[in-house]
Design a protein around this motif. Structure first.
Motif, PDB file in Angstrom:
ATOM      1  N   UNK A  47      37.342  43.722  26.573  1.00  0.00           N
ATOM      2  CA  UNK A  47      36.333  44.652  26.060  1.00  0.00           C
ATOM      3  C   UNK A  47      35.121  44.695  26.976  1.00  0.00           C
ATOM      4  N   UNK A  48      34.776  43.563  27.578  1.00  0.00           N
ATOM      5  CA  UNK A  48      33.653  43.549  28.512  1.00  0.00           C
ATOM      6  C   UNK A  48      34.025  44.283  29.808  1.00  0.00           C
ATOM      7  N   UNK A  49      35.259  44.141  30.220  1.00  0.00           N
ATOM      8  CA  UNK A  49      35.721  44.885  31.391  1.00  0.00           C
ATOM      9  C   UNK A  49      35.663  46.382  31.120  1.00  0.00           C
ATOM     10  N   UNK A  50      36.012  46.765  29.914  1.00  0.00           N
ATOM     11  CA  UNK A  50      36.049  48.179  29.533  1.00  0.00           C
ATOM     12  C   UNK A  50      34.657  48.756  29.301  1.00  0.00           C
ATOM     13  N   UNK A  60      39.153  57.068  31.209  1.00  0.00           N
ATOM     14  CA  UNK A  60      39.762  56.027  30.400  1.00  0.00           C
ATOM     15  C   UNK A  60      41.259  55.935  30.667  1.00  0.00           C
ATOM     16  N   UNK A  61      41.912  57.074  30.857  1.00  0.00           N
ATOM     17  CA  UNK A  61      43.342  57.069  31.170  1.00  0.00           C
ATOM     18  C   UNK A  61      43.599  56.397  32.516  1.00  0.00           C
ATOM     19  N   UNK A  81      45.450  51.459  35.344  1.00  0.00           N
ATOM     20  CA  UNK A  81      45.146  50.297  36.184  1.00  0.00           C
ATOM     21  C   UNK A  81      45.454  48.997  35.444  1.00  0.00           C
ATOM     22  N   UNK A  82      45.090  48.925  34.158  1.00  0.00           N
ATOM     23  CA  UNK A  82      45.309  47.711  33.389  1.00  0.00           C
ATOM     24  C   UNK A  82      46.797  47.469  33.123  1.00  0.00           C
ATOM     25  N   UNK A 135      51.441  44.059  34.302  1.00  0.00           N
ATOM     26  CA  UNK A 135      52.773  43.883  34.886  1.00  0.00           C
ATOM     27  C   UNK A 135      52.733  42.799  35.966  1.00  0.00           C
ATOM     28  N   UNK A 136      51.680  42.843  36.797  1.00  0.00           N
ATOM     29  CA  UNK A 136      51.520  41.815  37.841  1.00  0.00           C
ATOM     30  C   UNK A 136      51.398  40.426  37.210  1.00  0.00           C
ATOM     31  N   UNK A 137      50.587  40.325  36.127  1.00  0.00           N
ATOM     32  CA  UNK A 137      50.398  39.037  35.452  1.00  0.00           C
ATOM     33  C   UNK A 137      51.714  38.530  34.885  1.00  0.00           C
TER      34      UNK A 137
END
Length: 446
Positions: free
Chosen positions: A217-220, A278-279, A284-285, A290-292
């Motif tokens: 949420x802080x990232x967003x 936002x899209x 990106x997220x 997927x990387x994680x």
């Protein structure tokens, strides 16, 4: 919050995680300092800016970390500390006279306590048996009375959530040091105590899940510079990764579900041009997730894939998705059917299962079924009050952007981990705040 102060707090809590790993005995000092400094902070400011919520949030965020490192003064101390501090907050700042639903909620719990005094076995420690099961619901009731319709800015609420998440990051650093080489400690696809700091994976995954949500949420909503984006991404990656490798699914799935709800809510409540940004952020997220996952899969030799596919290490599908929790549910529903009005009494459901399974202690994982069994129809009414009141209270208030996510965190958490920790009770109460937003949230460029 200013960028320098924010990064300083992150680094300080990384340092706390490192110090408590190498000097475990200092955990007791840490546990004493939190309420001591918190009390001074509240009394100095007389709760003029809801200081009790910040102190309570920090206590909630550090609870599992202190249990893990042996610093808990009492196993349930976090719940009692939260109740005491919020009661102190009510002394300084009062509470809403309209918080009647939660007074009724607390009264509905009383008959189950009286019945327990009569029904619990003679050799059972009444105080411990009742307190263990009722402390969470009472904590929820007191926290809800304090928060009910209390006015607060969205920026303040975001900082309260950050205060909760900071010790969760300390927990993450501790976990990284505790089990640096996963392949040495992974033996199967069950929940793993070694990757959970030698503590209960269910509780650890629960706090990591809410920590993941808060830093997302802080990232967003709060990352206005490239440096903040990078810092929050690094923190988010580490929390998510360590959450995955606990191999406890409930807390992590809960975290992902409430993140999706937050994204959906923000999407439908921002202007059209911000929907496009936002899209892009969402895409990106997805790539970052997927990387994680791929990184986690590589580090666990593919065991994490089998865990979330409900397979054992050999790739065989397990008979149940709920690790036997459905049997506990069935047992508690049977208890309710036998005693539908007032239930069988607080703590009695555990004794019933002990007798049924030859003395084996099988604690309930669902606060819903436990409440129904031990409080009967009164328990059902109590649960309905808790579930629906936030919706009625925020019927015309779209500015509480966290409300639905936090409410669902409470509901999902009590369904897989009961109320063993203070987090679901305290986080639920935040849904009752009257939140005001000064401006539309900005979406970071990534």
């Amino acid at each position: 919050m200013k960028e320098r102060k924010y990064i300083t707090l992150i680094l300080l809590h990384a340092l706390i995680g490192i110090i408590l790993y190498f000097f475990n005995s200092l955990s007791i000092v840490y546990a004493i300092c939190i309420p001591a400094i918190g009390l001074y902070y509240i009394m100095k400011n007389q709760n003029k800016n809801n200081e009790v919520l910040f102190v309570s949030a920090y206590i909630v965020g550090s609870e599992v970390f202190l249990r893990m490192t042996g610093g808990s003064l009492l196993y349930e101390s976090a719940k009692y500390e939260v109740m005491i501090f919020l009661a102190l907050g009510m002394f300084y700042s009062g509470f809403s006279k309209n918080a009647i639903p939660y007074w009724i909620y607390l009264l509905l719990l009383l008959p189950g306590v009286f019945i327990a005094v009569e029904t619990l076995n003679l050799e059972t420690n009444l105080r411990k048996a009742i307190a263990f099961n009722i402390s969470g619901p009472i904590c929820l009731g007191i926290a809800s009375i304090y928060c009910y319709n209390r006015k607060i800015l969205l920026s303040q609420l975001s900082n309260i959530l950050l205060t909760l998440a900071l010790p969760v990051f300390s927990t993450t650093i501790y976990l990284i040091l505790y089990a640096p080489n996963l392949k040495d400690v992974l033996m199967g696809t069950g929940s793993n105590m070694e990757t959970s700091g030698g503590f209960g994976p269910n509780q650890v995954a629960t706090v990591l899940g809410i920590g993941m949500f808060i830093f997302f949420s802080r990232l967003l909503l709060e990352s206005k510079t490239k440096l903040l984006i990078i810092v929050n991404l690094v923190v988010l990656f580490n929390i998510t990764y360590r959450g995955f490798v606990t191999f406890s699914r409930g807390g992590m799935l809960t975290g992902f579900i409430i993140i999706i709800l937050l994204l959906v809510y923000v999407y439908f409540n921002v202007k059209t041009y911000k929907k496009i940004k936002l899209l892009g952020f969402f895409s990106f997220m997805i790539v970052a997730l997927i990387f994680t996952w791929l990184y986690t899969s590589n580090q666990t030799g593919g065991l994490i894939d089998k865990r979330y596919s409900n397979q054992d290490a050999a790739g065989r599908v397990k008979e149940t998705n709920l690790t036997g929790r459905e049997e506990i549910w069935d047992s508690e529903i049977a208890d309710f059917i036998d005693h539908p009005v007032f239930g069988i009494g607080v703590g009695k459901a555990l004794e019933v299962r002990q007798e049924k399974y030859g003395g084996v202690i099988i604690a309930s994982h669902s606060e819903v079924s436990r409440t129904i069994a031990e409080h009967g129809t009164l328990g059902i009414i109590a649960l309905l009050i808790v579930l629906f009141t936030p919706f009625f209270l925020n019927l015309n208030n779209k500015q509480h952007i966290y409300m639905i996510s936090l409410l669902l965190f409470w509901l999902l958490t009590i369904s897989h981990s009961a109320m063993r920790i203070a987090a679901p009770a305290f986080i639920y109460s935040l849904t009752l705040l009257k939140v005001f937003i000064q401006e539309e949230p900005s979406i970071p460029k990534v």
